[in-house]
Enzyme design. Structure first.
Site, PDB file in Angstrom:
ATOM      1  N   HIS A  49       0.824  -1.210   0.000  1.00 32.26           N
ATOM      2  CA  HIS A  49       0.000   0.000   0.000  1.00 32.26           C
ATOM      3  C   HIS A  49       0.862   1.266   0.000  1.00 32.26           C
ATOM      4  O   HIS A  49       0.617   2.193  -0.781  1.00 32.26           O
ATOM      5  CB  HIS A  49      -0.902  -0.024   1.236  1.00 32.26           C
ATOM      6  N   GLU A  50       1.875   1.294   0.853  1.00 32.20           N
ATOM      7  CA  GLU A  50       2.719   2.485   0.942  1.00 32.20           C
ATOM      8  C   GLU A  50       3.567   2.681  -0.311  1.00 32.20           C
ATOM      9  O   GLU A  50       3.733   3.801  -0.797  1.00 32.20           O
ATOM     10  CB  GLU A  50       3.612   2.404   2.187  1.00 32.20           C
TER      11      GLU A  50
ATOM     12  N   HIS B  51       1.454   4.172  -3.030  1.00 31.23           N
ATOM     13  CA  HIS B  51       1.332   5.633  -2.941  1.00 31.23           C
ATOM     14  C   HIS B  51       2.533   6.317  -3.605  1.00 31.23           C
ATOM     15  O   HIS B  51       2.389   7.328  -4.299  1.00 31.23           O
ATOM     16  CB  HIS B  51       1.277   6.076  -1.472  1.00 31.23           C
TER      17      HIS B  51
ATOM     18  N   GLU C 240      -6.485   6.688  -1.819  1.00 30.23           N
ATOM     19  CA  GLU C 240      -6.558   5.448  -1.047  1.00 30.23           C
ATOM     20  C   GLU C 240      -7.011   4.275  -1.922  1.00 30.23           C
ATOM     21  O   GLU C 240      -6.472   3.174  -1.840  1.00 30.23           O
ATOM     22  CB  GLU C 240      -7.519   5.618   0.128  1.00 30.23           C
TER      23      GLU C 240
END
Length: 269
Positions: free
Chosen positions: A139-140, A143, A202
């Site tokens: 997820h990070e 981003h 997100e």
């Protein structure tokens, strides 16, 4: 008359800058405004990253630190493969991966431009195992490769500093520029405020993250349990990680909806 002409030319320059600065987010195809060259963002990230590492204690838990590096290496290889397969390898040209576990009770994690990833020990009780950590890492990193930080910083720099060139802003207002950068990437609680990721950011990070962890050999279906555990951590005062990463039933439903696509990439070890 001169003032009108000046305003006209300024408007033209701004329109051209915006047109040049538009980028496309992988998977969704959404157009985003990134005012700053990624090379500049990476250069600034290295400065801030080095300062952070100098001022924070790396974990002396060899087993946990090794797990962070192991998961990071698997996810980063999956990212490189994904972008290579989709003709976007150049997007990672400034990335030099590094993965560190920092002693901090805050449930948090982040990835800077250029692939500098930090996991806080406070999130490990929630991730529980490698797969849970892969959810966070994917997820990070998503981003970062989607350049959400650049997009958020571009927006904030436009509002607070009039869209000044990064080099000019650093020279003239270094502290404010640094704070905007740190907040844009969710780094450190000492900043005093966080720039919340939008629902769009997100959703994009969730989808990309699921694909990355699946390609790395981690079952993306387990992401649902992780985000439920994160939701349970909220209480009266949500942890820092949740303050910038809203977790609710809408997110979980979206994860389930995208899961069949993510499972196409799942490679069981």
């Amino acid at each position: 008359m001169k003032k009108r002409l000046l305003k006209f030319f300024v408007a033209i320059v701004l329109i051209q800058a915006i047109a040049i600065s538009c980028a496309t987010v992988p998977i969704t195809g959404r157009k985003q405004l990134n005012l700053y060259p990624e090379s500049d963002m990476v250069a600034m990230s290295l400065t801030q990253y080095n300062k952070f590492i100098e001022n924070n204690k790396l974990s002396d838990n060899n087993s946990q630190s090794a797990m962070v590096k192991r998961v990071g290496e698997k996810i980063s290889k999956a990212v490189e493969e994904y972008f290579g397969d989709h003709g976007m390898k150049k997007r990672l040209e400034h990335f030099k991966w590094e993965f560190n576990l920092v002693e901090d009770d805050t449930p948090n994690a982040w990835c800077m431009p250029g692939g500098k990833v930090v996991i806080y020990t406070g999130i490990l009780p929630i991730t529980k195992d490698e797969t849970g950590l892969a959810v966070v890492m994917g997820h990070e990193i998503a981003h970062a490769v989607a350049r959400h930080g650049n997009e958020r910083m571009s927006q904030q720099m436009t509002v607070q500093l009039g869209g000044a060139a990064l080099s000019v802003a650093i020279d003239e207002k270094p502290e404010k520029t640094q704070n905007i950068f740190m907040a844009a990437y969710g780094i450190g609680s000492q900043i005093g405020y966080m720039l919340p990721y939008s629902r769009t950011h997100e959703s994009e990070a969730d989808k990309l993250g699921l694909i990355f962890m699946a390609m790395a050999g981690y079952n993306p279906e387990e992401s649902v349990d992780f985000w439920r555990r994160m939701s349970d951590q909220g209480g009266q005062k949500p942890p820092e990680f949740l303050s910038t990463h809203p977790s609710d039933e809408t997110r979980i439903n979206d994860l389930k909806e995208f899961m069949p696509e993510a499972m196409k990439y799942y490679r069981k070890n």
